[in-house]
Design a protein around this motif. Structure first.
Motif, short mmCIF file in Angstrom:
data_model
loop_
_atom_site.label_atom_id
_atom_site.label_comp_id
_atom_site.label_asym_id
_atom_site.label_seq_id
_atom_site.Cartn_x
_atom_site.Cartn_y
_atom_site.Cartn_z
N PRO A 9 30.87 56.50 41.31
CA PRO A 9 31.64 55.80 40.28
C PRO A 9 32.11 56.71 39.15
N ALA A 10 31.52 57.89 39.03
CA ALA A 10 31.94 58.84 37.99
C ALA A 10 33.16 59.65 38.40
N GLU A 11 33.60 59.52 39.66
CA GLU A 11 34.83 60.18 40.10
C GLU A 11 35.98 59.64 39.24
N PRO A 12 36.88 60.51 38.76
CA PRO A 12 37.90 60.06 37.81
C PRO A 12 38.71 58.83 38.24
N GLY A 13 39.17 58.77 39.46
CA GLY A 13 39.96 57.61 39.90
C GLY A 13 39.14 56.33 39.91
N ALA A 14 37.88 56.43 40.32
CA ALA A 14 37.00 55.26 40.32
C ALA A 14 36.70 54.83 38.89
N THR A 15 36.41 55.78 38.05
CA THR A 15 36.11 55.48 36.64
C THR A 15 37.31 54.81 35.98
N ALA A 16 38.50 55.28 36.27
CA ALA A 16 39.71 54.68 35.68
C ALA A 16 39.84 53.21 36.08
N LEU A 17 39.61 52.92 37.36
CA LEU A 17 39.68 51.52 37.81
C LEU A 17 38.57 50.68 37.19
N LEU A 18 37.38 51.23 37.11
CA LEU A 18 36.27 50.50 36.50
C LEU A 18 36.56 50.20 35.03
N HIS A 19 37.16 51.14 34.33
CA HIS A 19 37.52 50.89 32.92
C HIS A 19 38.58 49.80 32.83
N GLN A 20 39.52 49.76 33.79
CA GLN A 20 40.51 48.67 33.80
C GLN A 20 39.81 47.33 34.01
N SER A 21 38.87 47.29 34.93
CA SER A 21 38.11 46.08 35.20
C SER A 21 37.35 45.64 33.96
N HIS A 22 36.66 46.56 33.32
CA HIS A 22 35.88 46.24 32.12
C HIS A 22 36.80 45.71 31.01
N ALA A 23 37.95 46.34 30.84
CA ALA A 23 38.90 45.90 29.80
C ALA A 23 39.39 44.48 30.09
N LEU A 24 39.66 44.18 31.36
CA LEU A 24 40.08 42.83 31.72
C LEU A 24 38.97 41.83 31.39
N MET A 25 37.75 42.13 31.79
CA MET A 25 36.63 41.22 31.53
C MET A 25 36.43 41.01 30.03
N GLN A 26 36.57 42.09 29.25
CA GLN A 26 36.40 41.99 27.80
C GLN A 26 37.52 41.19 27.15
N SER A 27 38.71 41.18 27.77
CA SER A 27 39.81 40.40 27.23
C SER A 27 39.68 38.91 27.56
N LEU A 28 38.93 38.59 28.61
CA LEU A 28 38.80 37.20 29.06
C LEU A 28 37.53 36.51 28.58
N PHE A 29 36.47 37.29 28.37
CA PHE A 29 35.16 36.70 28.11
C PHE A 29 34.49 37.35 26.91
N ASN A 30 33.62 36.59 26.26
CA ASN A 30 32.84 37.11 25.13
C ASN A 30 31.81 38.12 25.65
N PRO A 31 31.33 39.02 24.79
CA PRO A 31 30.39 40.05 25.24
C PRO A 31 29.18 39.50 25.99
N GLU A 32 28.60 38.40 25.52
CA GLU A 32 27.41 37.85 26.18
C GLU A 32 27.72 37.21 27.53
N GLU A 33 29.01 37.03 27.83
CA GLU A 33 29.44 36.44 29.09
C GLU A 33 29.82 37.50 30.13
N ASN A 34 29.80 38.76 29.72
CA ASN A 34 30.16 39.86 30.62
C ASN A 34 28.90 40.47 31.22
N HIS A 35 28.93 40.61 32.55
CA HIS A 35 27.76 41.14 33.25
C HIS A 35 28.10 42.38 34.09
N PHE A 36 29.19 43.07 33.72
CA PHE A 36 29.54 44.26 34.49
C PHE A 36 28.57 45.39 34.17
N LEU A 37 28.44 46.29 35.14
CA LEU A 37 27.55 47.44 34.99
C LEU A 37 28.32 48.65 34.49
N SER A 38 27.67 49.46 33.69
CA SER A 38 28.28 50.72 33.22
C SER A 38 28.43 51.68 34.39
#
Length: 150
Positions: A9-38
């Protein structure tokens, strides 16, 4: 040709997609409602992390957490430009294959109530609604699903 491979997951392309996913989740849900992994948590020995690739381009990510009595699907995300092209289905097949290879009898997941395309994907792959599992608590924004693996 689409290939799904075990990845870091630390590979740059994977990390970029994971950051997109995290940003989407943060835009849709409150912090306590997000369960994504770092990124670091996804590097745990109990997690098998996969990317879907076309050539060198990473189009999607998915992870399987071995919880001993079941496998939990985490970090399922497909790049917007690649949606509708079978990437998520290929990742789901790999997660199921990996869970069976690890001897896990069941797959479970938690997803957000607003992620309707994800609900359709999981239902298409045989997942049905269930209650909270593991450390999750019932929340109005959480949808829990499971699939026994024969």
């Amino acid at each position: 040709m689409l290939k799904v491979v075990r990845s870091d997951p630390a590979e740059p392309g994977a990390t970029a997609l994971l950051h997109q996913s995290h940003a989407l989740m943060q835009s849709l849900f409150n912090p306590e409602e997000n369960h994504f992994l770092s990124i670091e948590a996804l590097q745990s020995p109990s997690i098998a992390f996969f990317t879907a690739r076309q050539g060198e381009e990473i189009l999607g990510t998915a992870a399987l957490k071995n919880a001993h009595t079941y496998g939990e699907i985490k970090s399922m995300f497909v790049a917007e430009a690649a949606r509708g092209k079978g990437v998520a289905d290929a990742l789901m097949r790999m997660l199921e294959d990996e869970a069976r290879a690890q001897g896990l009898p069941m797959l479970r997941l938690e997803t957000g109530n607003l992620l309707h395309a994800a609900h359709r994907l999981y239902a298409r792959h045989g997942f049905t609604p269930c209650g909270p599992f593991g450390d999750y608590e019932a929340m109005p924004t959480s949808v829990f699903m499971e699939k026994p693996l024969p």
